[in-house]
Design a protein around this motif. Structure first.
Motif, mmCIF file in Angstrom:
data_model
loop_
_atom_site.group_PDB
_atom_site.id
_atom_site.type_symbol
_atom_site.label_atom_id
_atom_site.label_comp_id
_atom_site.label_asym_id
_atom_site.label_seq_id
_atom_site.Cartn_x
_atom_site.Cartn_y
_atom_site.Cartn_z
ATOM 1 N N PRO A 1 5.132 -4.828 14.962
ATOM 2 C CA PRO A 1 5.769 -6.292 15.119
ATOM 3 C C PRO A 1 4.881 -6.924 16.042
ATOM 4 C CG PRO A 1 7.122 -4.505 16.004
ATOM 5 C CD PRO A 1 6.363 -3.774 15.471
ATOM 6 N N ASP A 2 4.269 -6.072 16.917
ATOM 7 C CA ASP A 2 3.617 -7.034 18.194
ATOM 8 C C ASP A 2 2.300 -7.805 17.426
ATOM 9 O OD1 ASP A 2 5.093 -5.957 20.238
ATOM 10 O OD2 ASP A 2 3.456 -4.081 20.504
ATOM 11 N N LYS A 3 1.822 -7.589 16.276
ATOM 12 C CA LYS A 3 0.908 -8.171 15.599
ATOM 13 C C LYS A 3 1.583 -9.550 14.980
ATOM 14 C CE LYS A 3 -1.748 -4.058 14.577
ATOM 15 N NZ LYS A 3 -2.451 -3.380 13.511
ATOM 16 N N ILE A 4 2.748 -9.599 14.838
ATOM 17 C CA ILE A 4 3.116 -10.894 14.084
ATOM 18 C C ILE A 4 3.734 -11.900 15.444
ATOM 19 C CG2 ILE A 4 5.198 -11.817 12.841
ATOM 20 C CD1 ILE A 4 5.472 -8.848 11.653
ATOM 21 N N THR A 5 2.845 -12.899 15.174
ATOM 22 C CA THR A 5 3.063 -14.359 16.239
ATOM 23 C C THR A 5 3.583 -15.257 15.309
ATOM 24 O OG1 THR A 5 0.947 -15.275 15.769
ATOM 25 C CG2 THR A 5 0.827 -13.559 17.400
ATOM 26 N N GLU A 6 4.059 -16.329 15.920
ATOM 27 C CA GLU A 6 4.563 -17.571 15.251
ATOM 28 C C GLU A 6 3.677 -18.333 14.344
ATOM 29 O OE1 GLU A 6 7.000 -21.363 17.079
ATOM 30 O OE2 GLU A 6 7.518 -19.505 17.864
ATOM 31 N N LYS A 7 2.278 -18.181 14.796
ATOM 32 C CA LYS A 7 1.369 -19.005 13.974
ATOM 33 C C LYS A 7 0.483 -17.953 12.887
ATOM 34 C CE LYS A 7 0.283 -22.634 17.127
ATOM 35 N NZ LYS A 7 -0.741 -23.280 17.860
ATOM 36 N N ASN A 8 0.334 -16.759 13.237
ATOM 37 C CA ASN A 8 -0.399 -15.915 12.310
ATOM 38 C C ASN A 8 -0.278 -14.509 12.660
ATOM 39 O OD1 ASN A 8 -2.000 -15.491 14.556
ATOM 40 N ND2 ASN A 8 -3.145 -17.393 14.374
ATOM 41 N N ILE A 9 -1.067 -13.462 12.012
ATOM 42 C CA ILE A 9 -1.028 -12.245 12.042
ATOM 43 C C ILE A 9 -2.352 -11.819 13.094
ATOM 44 C CG2 ILE A 9 -0.997 -9.888 11.024
ATOM 45 C CD1 ILE A 9 1.514 -11.416 10.426
ATOM 46 N N GLN A 10 -2.070 -11.016 14.225
ATOM 47 C CA GLN A 10 -3.031 -10.781 14.960
ATOM 48 C C GLN A 10 -3.652 -9.165 14.783
ATOM 49 O OE1 GLN A 10 -5.015 -12.644 17.333
ATOM 50 N NE2 GLN A 10 -4.049 -14.310 16.716
ATOM 51 N N GLY A 11 -4.654 -9.056 14.152
ATOM 52 C CA GLY A 11 -4.900 -7.543 13.724
ATOM 53 C C GLY A 11 -4.755 -7.155 12.289
ATOM 54 N N ALA A 12 -5.362 -5.811 12.109
ATOM 55 C CA ALA A 12 -5.251 -5.433 10.797
ATOM 56 C C ALA A 12 -3.854 -4.960 10.423
ATOM 57 C CB ALA A 12 -6.111 -4.111 10.779
ATOM 58 N N PRO A 13 -3.292 -5.585 9.197
ATOM 59 C CA PRO A 13 -2.180 -5.241 8.520
ATOM 60 C C PRO A 13 -2.424 -3.742 8.158
ATOM 61 C CG PRO A 13 -2.951 -7.222 7.595
ATOM 62 C CD PRO A 13 -3.950 -6.759 8.431
ATOM 63 N N ASP A 14 -1.194 -3.359 7.851
ATOM 64 C CA ASP A 14 -1.251 -2.008 7.207
ATOM 65 C C ASP A 14 -1.645 -1.759 5.677
ATOM 66 O OD1 ASP A 14 0.282 0.043 9.347
ATOM 67 O OD2 ASP A 14 1.005 -2.025 9.603
ATOM 68 N N LEU A 15 -1.225 -2.850 4.982
ATOM 69 C CA LEU A 15 -1.433 -3.186 3.715
ATOM 70 C C LEU A 15 -2.005 -4.474 3.389
ATOM 71 C CD1 LEU A 15 -1.387 -1.919 0.574
ATOM 72 C CD2 LEU A 15 0.995 -3.012 0.910
ATOM 73 N N ILE A 16 -3.151 -4.520 2.533
ATOM 74 C CA ILE A 16 -3.496 -5.855 2.131
ATOM 75 C C ILE A 16 -3.794 -5.896 0.723
ATOM 76 C CG2 ILE A 16 -5.461 -7.446 1.965
ATOM 77 C CD1 ILE A 16 -5.723 -7.464 4.909
ATOM 78 N N VAL A 17 -3.290 -6.719 -0.163
ATOM 79 C CA VAL A 17 -3.156 -6.826 -1.650
ATOM 80 C C VAL A 17 -3.987 -8.177 -1.845
ATOM 81 C CG1 VAL A 17 -2.079 -6.899 -3.808
ATOM 82 C CG2 VAL A 17 -1.188 -5.555 -1.750
ATOM 83 N N GLU A 18 -5.239 -7.976 -2.738
ATOM 84 C CA GLU A 18 -5.843 -9.138 -3.315
ATOM 85 C C GLU A 18 -5.632 -9.114 -4.731
ATOM 86 O OE1 GLU A 18 -6.632 -11.694 -1.466
ATOM 87 O OE2 GLU A 18 -7.474 -10.753 0.525
ATOM 88 N N VAL A 19 -5.359 -10.130 -5.393
ATOM 89 C CA VAL A 19 -5.330 -10.274 -6.999
ATOM 90 C C VAL A 19 -6.454 -11.014 -7.137
ATOM 91 C CG1 VAL A 19 -4.025 -11.226 -8.786
ATOM 92 C CG2 VAL A 19 -2.635 -10.386 -6.762
ATOM 93 N N LEU A 20 -7.296 -10.445 -8.079
ATOM 94 C CA LEU A 20 -8.376 -11.057 -8.374
ATOM 95 C C LEU A 20 -8.524 -12.393 -9.190
ATOM 96 C CD1 LEU A 20 -10.596 -8.012 -9.519
ATOM 97 C CD2 LEU A 20 -10.467 -8.983 -7.230
#
Length: 196
Positions: A91-110
């Motif tokens: 939760p320390d990575k979640i700010t009001e404006k954005n995410i600061q630092g690497a998420p645990d999971l990222i999904v990209e749909v091509l």
């Protein structure tokens, strides 16, 4: 791209990115601007929405939080991306404006226009930034590629999953997603076992 943004600068920063107008979706990778328009296809959006919805349902009441684009993820002073879907467990990575630092999971749909960036530049960026699990979904061929960060800080060999299979997420041990539902397909028929 907006002419106010297109400057003759070798390397942009997060500070530059934050000063640009909000009317265009852009990403910053290694200080270079990547335009994300035009809008993705309906199939792309349906897959993204279904993946996010299933994650949200399965993570309800847990400490990990799923997000869906557009959400800025700041990975360094020169890297800001907007993954299709992401999960943050700290939760320390979640700010009001954005995410600061690497998420645990990222999904990209091509998408045809951005597939090469997702498969090359973003994969390298996510690996370098410490994203534990990177899932790439091909909506046309209906398969999923998963990369998992190894102890040496690099992604191991990719695993491939087809639409009739379930995807068990390594970064979220209790989460398994039926890929036929993600792709909007009929459930696979159970295997027939013949005995002689």
């Amino acid at each position: 791209m907006n002419s106010q943004i297109k400057k003759h600068q070798a390397c942009y920063t997060v500070a530059d990115y934050m000063s640009w107008p909000d009317d265009e979706r852009l990403e910053l990778i290694a200080g270079q601007i990547f335009d994300m328009s035009p809008a993705p296809s309906i199939k792309h959006q349906n897959i993204t929405g279904e993946f996010y919805s299933q994650l949200k349902q399965k993570l309800k009441g847990k400490s990990c939080v799923p997000f869906i684009a557009p959400v800025d993820v700041v990975l360094s002073a020169n890297d800001v991306v907007q993954p299709d879907v992401l999960v943050v467990c700290n939760p320390d990575k979640i700010t009001e404006k954005n995410i600061q630092g690497a998420p645990d999971l990222i999904v990209e749909v091509l998408s045809p226009r951005t597939a090469l960036k997702d498969l090359r530049e973003k994969k390298l960026l996510y690996e370098r930034s410490g994203v534990q699990e990177y899932v790439i979904i091909d909506p046309l061929e209906e398969y999923v590629q998963r990369c998992w960060l190894q102890n040496d800080g690099h992604y191991g060999a990719s695993e491939i999953f087809g639409s009739p299979e379930a995807l068990a997420l390594q970064s979220l041990p209790e989460v398994e997603l039926p890929l036929w539902e993600i792709f909007g397909l009929e459930p696979p028929e159970p295997a027939i076992i013949w005995s002689g």
